[in-house]
Design an enzyme around this catalytic site. Structure first.
Site, PDB file in Angstrom:
ATOM      1  N   LYS A 181       0.822  -1.213   0.000  1.00 45.53           N
ATOM      2  CA  LYS A 181       0.000   0.000   0.000  1.00 45.53           C
ATOM      3  C   LYS A 181       0.853   1.260   0.000  1.00 45.53           C
ATOM      4  O   LYS A 181       0.526   2.231  -0.666  1.00 45.53           O
ATOM      5  CB  LYS A 181      -0.910   0.021   1.248  1.00 45.53           C
ATOM      6  CG  LYS A 181      -1.959  -1.077   1.249  1.00 45.53           C
ATOM      7  CD  LYS A 181      -2.861  -0.978   2.471  1.00 45.53           C
ATOM      8  CE  LYS A 181      -2.138  -1.238   3.766  1.00 45.53           C
ATOM      9  NZ  LYS A 181      -1.607  -2.605   3.914  1.00 45.53           N
ATOM     10  N   ASN A 183       1.906   0.001  14.516  1.00 42.84           N
ATOM     11  CA  ASN A 183       2.026  -1.395  14.078  1.00 42.84           C
ATOM     12  C   ASN A 183       2.221  -1.442  12.565  1.00 42.84           C
ATOM     13  O   ASN A 183       2.768  -2.390  12.032  1.00 42.84           O
ATOM     14  CB  ASN A 183       0.786  -2.216  14.493  1.00 42.84           C
ATOM     15  CG  ASN A 183      -0.539  -1.569  14.133  1.00 42.84           C
ATOM     16  OD1 ASN A 183      -0.592  -0.402  13.736  1.00 42.84           O
ATOM     17  ND2 ASN A 183      -1.617  -2.304  14.272  1.00 42.84           N
ATOM     18  N   HIS A 206       4.867   1.223   6.334  1.00 39.13           N
ATOM     19  CA  HIS A 206       4.697   1.463   4.911  1.00 39.13           C
ATOM     20  C   HIS A 206       6.054   1.799   4.303  1.00 39.13           C
ATOM     21  O   HIS A 206       6.672   2.789   4.660  1.00 39.13           O
ATOM     22  CB  HIS A 206       3.709   2.613   4.676  1.00 39.13           C
ATOM     23  CG  HIS A 206       2.293   2.210   4.939  1.00 39.13           C
ATOM     24  ND1 HIS A 206       1.266   3.122   5.083  1.00 39.13           N
ATOM     25  CD2 HIS A 206       1.732   0.991   5.088  1.00 39.13           C
ATOM     26  CE1 HIS A 206       0.134   2.460   5.299  1.00 39.13           C
ATOM     27  NE2 HIS A 206       0.394   1.176   5.305  1.00 39.13           N
ATOM     28  N   ARG A 236     -13.770   3.364  27.449  1.00 36.95           N
ATOM     29  CA  ARG A 236     -13.901   4.773  27.842  1.00 36.95           C
ATOM     30  C   ARG A 236     -12.961   5.147  28.986  1.00 36.95           C
ATOM     31  O   ARG A 236     -13.272   5.963  29.825  1.00 36.95           O
ATOM     32  CB  ARG A 236     -15.367   5.090  28.205  1.00 36.95           C
ATOM     33  CG  ARG A 236     -16.283   4.892  27.019  1.00 36.95           C
ATOM     34  CD  ARG A 236     -17.697   4.702  27.422  1.00 36.95           C
ATOM     35  NE  ARG A 236     -17.846   3.518  28.256  1.00 36.95           N
ATOM     36  CZ  ARG A 236     -18.989   3.093  28.746  1.00 36.95           C
ATOM     37  NH1 ARG A 236     -20.098   3.735  28.482  1.00 36.95           N
ATOM     38  NH2 ARG A 236     -19.043   2.013  29.492  1.00 36.95           N
ATOM     39  N   LEU A 265       4.128  -8.170  -8.729  1.00 41.06           N
ATOM     40  CA  LEU A 265       4.009  -9.117  -9.831  1.00 41.06           C
ATOM     41  C   LEU A 265       5.363  -9.773 -10.103  1.00 41.06           C
ATOM     42  O   LEU A 265       5.448 -10.974 -10.375  1.00 41.06           O
ATOM     43  CB  LEU A 265       3.513  -8.392 -11.094  1.00 41.06           C
ATOM     44  CG  LEU A 265       3.297  -9.301 -12.295  1.00 41.06           C
ATOM     45  CD1 LEU A 265       2.094 -10.207 -12.073  1.00 41.06           C
ATOM     46  CD2 LEU A 265       3.119  -8.506 -13.583  1.00 41.06           C
ATOM     47  N   VAL A 316       5.549  -3.574 -10.577  1.00 37.27           N
ATOM     48  CA  VAL A 316       6.571  -4.582 -10.883  1.00 37.27           C
ATOM     49  C   VAL A 316       7.872  -4.336 -10.117  1.00 37.27           C
ATOM     50  O   VAL A 316       8.928  -4.842 -10.496  1.00 37.27           O
ATOM     51  CB  VAL A 316       6.845  -4.657 -12.404  1.00 37.27           C
ATOM     52  CG1 VAL A 316       5.646  -5.221 -13.144  1.00 37.27           C
ATOM     53  CG2 VAL A 316       7.221  -3.277 -12.963  1.00 37.27           C
TER      54      VAL A 316
END
Ligand code: IMP
Ligand code: MG
Length: 422
Positions: A16, A38, A41, A143, A330, A412
């Protein structure tokens, strides 16, 4: 480009970060709406590798407004480190990064409880990132959580932290773990609070001003559909809504203001941590690891790997309302002679064309495979659809069709330029 929600269609780590970075070129505002540090990227730009955990990937492009919205759980000390790391690389955050006042805090007792619960679970552990995510969302739902607006109010923070530490130290002692020192935690977190104060704002108002201006907003999802607290393989999930709806609740932007949902998925499947993974396959895992691929960006753990699972991605398409697909990695399949794709499951004498909710049944599911001839050619230099080998194009078309969405991007390699718009 309009307002776009980007989600992971598998178990996280679909690539992502890179797709967000590519789509961000056309966006004005980039928003994180759930999860915490956690997430990891990874973005590669001109030979430089960036791993982002809390800061939206949009920060790597100039003049983008980046928002950590209300649905995120924020470890302030870790966010400061990330901002300082970016600053060392020459990336400016002040004036472009904004932190929600109502985002909940991750505190050291959350991390400690996360670890202790995993130890207690033994072989039934979830395999969490031990960043305290579950306990922090637990406090939010109960809460009893502290929020960014508490952190930047010194008097209030002191009182609330004292009370929270009293309670949590009792729990930690019951686990046989060491209690935490108020002085240490208070000192470190107050310092982080002062550092972060200039970034803190009412992000709901900020986002709605952006909407009124006609800005294009990209909501960047973290983790993936099958790690969703409601729709994932519970309890082997993370503690937030990683599916498209989480972008609305996590930001305060209404569903009908969203224009499209982009689902990101790998050309195969991976998962870190425990829990069922029907297409898991040792051979493909060994192959990918030998290529130096598929090690976690946050924890460095080798990821579990398997064939593409179209039963799972079709389900993801359904619960997220995915309009467009981005298929990444890919090139990971470039050397495979015969590629398998899961088109159904079989368990207990029954055939499934959907993902069963009971993870014991899912754990027994045997994949039914279709086989595709591999292209056995490197694809990382392809820049256009027609640069791809015919067999790679057929494979991509087939997995998009099985998933039930329109293929718009194929990737790719990690570079920005290794992106094919279909
Ligand atoms: P937690 O989010 O640290 O509580 O971990 C719960 C589960 O989600 C574990 O299986 C983790 O490995 C997984 N997980 C959490 N964040 C990510 C991510 O960003 N990518 C992939 N897996 C993740
Ligand atoms: Mg990741």
């Amino acid at each position: 480009m309009a307002n776009t929600i980007l989600v992971g269609a598998q178990w996280g780590d679909e690539g992502k970060g890179k797709i967000i970075d590519v789509l961000t070129e056309q966006a004005d505002v980039v928003v994180r709406t759930q999860g915490g540090n956690n997430a990891g990227h990874t973005v590669h730009i001109g030979g430089q590798k960036y791993v982002l955990h809390l800061v939206p990937s949009g920060i790597l492009r100039k003049k983008k407004v980046c928002v950590i919205a209300n649905g995120v759980v924020v470890d302030p000390v870790s966010l400061v480190k990330e901002i300082e790391g970016l600053s060392k690389l020459g990336i400016k955050t002040i004036g472009s990064l904004f932190l929600s006042e109502t985002a909940h805090l991750v505190l050291p007792y959350h991390r400690e409880l996360d670890s202790q619960r995993e130890i207690l679970k033994g072989k039934n552990k979830i395999g969490t990132t031990k960043r305290g995510i579950g306990p922090a969302y637990g406090d939010k739902a109960a809460r009893t959580g502290l929020r960014v607006l508490d952190l930047i109010n010194p008097e209030r923070f002191k009182k609330q932290l004292a009370w929270k530490l009293k309670e949590n130290n009792e729990i930690l002692k019951a686990f046989g773990a060491k209690p935490l020192s108020f002085k240490q935690v208070h000192g470190a977190y107050r310092e982080a609070g002062d550092f972060l104060k200039p970034y803190v704002t009412n992000t709901v108002i900020l986002l709605h001003e952006a909407l009124r201006r006609g800005d294009d907003i990209l909501f960047e999802g973290a983790q993936g559909t099958f790690l969703d607290i409601d729709h994932g393989t519970y309890p082997f999930v993370t503690s937030s809504n990683t599916t498209a709806g989480g972008a609305c609740t996590g930001s305060g932007v209404a569903p009908h203001r969203m224009d499209r949902v982009v689902g990101v998925m790998k050309a195969y499947t991976t998962r870190v941590g425990e829990g069922p993974l029907p297409t898991e396959n040792a051979e493909i895992a060994d192959m990918l690891h030998a290529m130096g691929r598929e090690f976690g960006a946050t924890t460095g753990r080798p990821r579990r790997c398997g064939w593409f699972d179209s039963v799972a991605t079709r389900h993801a398409c359904m619960v997220n309302g995915i309009d467009e697909l981005a298929v990444t990695n890919l090139d990971g399949l470039d050397t495979v002679a015969a590629i398998r794709v899961c088109i159904g499951y079989r368990a207990d004498g029954k055939q499934f064309d959907y993902v069963p909710n009971d993870i014991e049944i899912l754990g027994r599911c045997q994949p039914v495979y279709a086989e595709f001839p591999g292209w056995e050619t490197p694809t990382h230099d392809a820049r256009k659809w027609n640069d791809l080998p015919a067999r790679a194009r057929s494979y991509l078309k087939a997995i998009a069709e099985l998933t039930g969405a329109r293929l718009t991007i194929a990737s790719v390699g990690p570079g920005r330029e290794q992106t094919i718009f279909v």
